[in-house]
Design a protein around this motif. Structure first.
Motif, mmCIF file in Angstrom:
data_model
loop_
_atom_site.group_PDB
_atom_site.id
_atom_site.type_symbol
_atom_site.label_atom_id
_atom_site.label_comp_id
_atom_site.label_asym_id
_atom_site.label_seq_id
_atom_site.Cartn_x
_atom_site.Cartn_y
_atom_site.Cartn_z
ATOM 1 N N ILE A 109 0.840 -1.189 0.000
ATOM 2 C CA ILE A 109 0.000 0.000 0.000
ATOM 3 C C ILE A 109 0.879 1.245 0.000
ATOM 4 C CG2 ILE A 109 -0.175 -0.033 2.530
ATOM 5 C CD1 ILE A 109 -2.942 1.210 0.195
ATOM 6 N N ARG A 110 0.496 2.220 -0.797
ATOM 7 C CA ARG A 110 1.198 3.500 -0.780
ATOM 8 C C ARG A 110 0.615 4.339 0.342
ATOM 9 N NH1 ARG A 110 2.668 7.138 -6.098
ATOM 10 N NH2 ARG A 110 4.035 8.641 -5.062
ATOM 11 N N VAL A 111 1.439 4.716 1.304
ATOM 12 C CA VAL A 111 0.970 5.437 2.481
ATOM 13 C C VAL A 111 1.346 6.923 2.439
ATOM 14 C CG1 VAL A 111 1.073 3.350 3.898
ATOM 15 C CG2 VAL A 111 3.050 4.892 3.829
ATOM 16 N N HIS A 112 2.178 7.273 1.497
ATOM 17 C CA HIS A 112 2.698 8.644 1.396
ATOM 18 C C HIS A 112 3.189 8.816 -0.033
ATOM 19 C CE1 HIS A 112 5.607 11.968 2.092
ATOM 20 N NE2 HIS A 112 4.870 12.266 3.138
ATOM 21 N N ARG A 113 3.287 10.044 -0.500
ATOM 22 C CA ARG A 113 3.773 10.226 -1.874
ATOM 23 C C ARG A 113 5.180 9.678 -2.055
ATOM 24 N NH1 ARG A 113 4.850 16.777 -2.338
ATOM 25 N NH2 ARG A 113 6.421 16.929 -0.689
ATOM 26 N N SER A 114 5.911 9.495 -0.939
ATOM 27 C CA SER A 114 7.288 9.011 -1.020
ATOM 28 C C SER A 114 7.475 7.586 -0.524
ATOM 29 C CB SER A 114 8.223 9.934 -0.218
ATOM 30 O OG SER A 114 8.219 11.239 -0.753
ATOM 31 N N PHE A 115 6.388 6.909 -0.081
ATOM 32 C CA PHE A 115 6.570 5.591 0.520
ATOM 33 C C PHE A 115 5.489 4.599 0.098
ATOM 34 C CE2 PHE A 115 8.929 8.199 3.558
ATOM 35 C CZ PHE A 115 10.076 7.427 3.771
ATOM 36 N N ILE A 116 5.935 3.386 -0.218
ATOM 37 C CA ILE A 116 5.084 2.203 -0.337
ATOM 38 C C ILE A 116 5.565 1.209 0.710
ATOM 39 C CG2 ILE A 116 4.447 0.239 -1.793
ATOM 40 C CD1 ILE A 116 4.913 2.041 -4.222
ATOM 41 N N ILE A 117 4.637 0.582 1.407
ATOM 42 C CA ILE A 117 5.033 -0.372 2.445
ATOM 43 C C ILE A 117 4.461 -1.748 2.151
ATOM 44 C CG2 ILE A 117 5.183 1.425 4.219
ATOM 45 C CD1 ILE A 117 2.482 0.253 5.301
ATOM 46 N N ALA A 118 5.141 -2.774 2.681
ATOM 47 C CA ALA A 118 4.609 -4.137 2.658
ATOM 48 C C ALA A 118 3.721 -4.294 3.883
ATOM 49 C CB ALA A 118 5.749 -5.143 2.694
ATOM 50 N N LEU A 119 2.447 -4.605 3.667
ATOM 51 C CA LEU A 119 1.484 -4.652 4.767
ATOM 52 C C LEU A 119 1.888 -5.640 5.851
ATOM 53 C CD1 LEU A 119 -1.753 -4.467 2.596
ATOM 54 C CD2 LEU A 119 -1.032 -2.763 4.287
ATOM 55 N N GLU A 120 2.428 -6.773 5.455
ATOM 56 C CA GLU A 120 2.756 -7.793 6.452
ATOM 57 C C GLU A 120 3.985 -7.448 7.288
ATOM 58 O OE1 GLU A 120 5.398 -10.902 3.764
ATOM 59 O OE2 GLU A 120 3.345 -11.423 4.324
#
Length: 241
Positions: A191-202
């Motif tokens: 999920i993209r949580v910020h214009r500068s970051f995508i995170i792995a949910l798990e």
């Protein structure tokens, strides 16, 4: 495809050399600052593709084109719009206005190569298999293609024209746009949580409406991403429990 670059500006030569090195299937054989240096390669048909500046001392790019009996594919590179009609009458493939972005460079090259080029991270480099644990991508780091399993990605951080892909064994910095990787990664896992970051949910340890924490690293949640992030995190936690 063997490439020759002819431009009297050193910075332009350096930029095009850098771009060519990033595209698989292109090989730079020579950079030249004047027509006389380039002629032996053109007369001997050593180049498949010529990146050609128009305004040069003594002989212009247009004059050179008119003199050639054998022409490779031509992409003109210039700071001037005035020559576009004349250039296309000479059957050039594309006409690039300086300063040249990498995206525009790829568009021009794709016309020559007859295929769509999106970036060093392209469709053939992406394998989403039935099993998430076996799915992987290839990312270009400098001159190497690095195989990265999706399960090992912790987060992705935008660094303007580059991205940092943090993985369990370290990190990879590759020339790419975060928006492109966002489109390619499975939505139920990232999920993209910020214009500068995508995170792995798990990989998320804890989260609040303002931040997510992965191990000891805190990542901000952007205002425009807050609602979708909260829904994704809550849904993932329900499905995982």
């Amino acid at each position: 495809m063997k490439c020759l670059v002819l431009d009297d500006e050193p910075l332009a030569l350096e930029l095009l050399q850098k771009y060519i090195e990033k595209v698989e299937g292109l090989q730079l054989i020579k950079t030249c600052r004047n027509v006389m240096d380039a002629l032996p390669y053109l007369q001997n048909r050593q180049a498949d593709l010529l990146f050609l500046d128009i305004q040069m001392p003594k002989i212009t790019g247009i004059e050179l084109l008119k003199s050639l009996t054998f022409r490779p594919k031509i992409i003109l590179t210039t700071a001037y719009r005035d020559y576009a009609i004349e250039a296309f009458d000479l059957d050039v493939t594309d006409y690039l206005l300086k300063p040249i972005s990498f995206e525009r460079f790829l568009q021009a090259v794709s016309k020559v190569m007859g295929q769509k080029l999106n970036a060093p991270f392209t469709e053939p480099d992406y394998q989403l298999l039935h099993s998430f644990n076996e799915s992987y991508i290839y990312l270009r780091e400098e001159r190497e293609m690095v195989k990265v399993y999706l399960k090992d990605i912790i987060y992705i951080e935008s660094l303007r024209d580059y991205v940092r892909v943090k993985i369990t064994t370290g990190q990879i910095i590759t020339y790419n746009k975060i928006s492109y990787l966002e489109q390619k990664l499975p939505e139920n896992k990232f999920i993209r949580v910020h214009r500068s970051f995508i995170i792995a949910l798990e990989k998320v340890s804890t989260f609040t409406p303002a931040t997510v924490r992965i191990n000891d690293f805190s990542i901000p949640i952007g205002r425009n991403y807050k609602n979708t992030t909260m829904k994704a995190l809550n849904r993932f936690n329900i499905l995982s429990s």
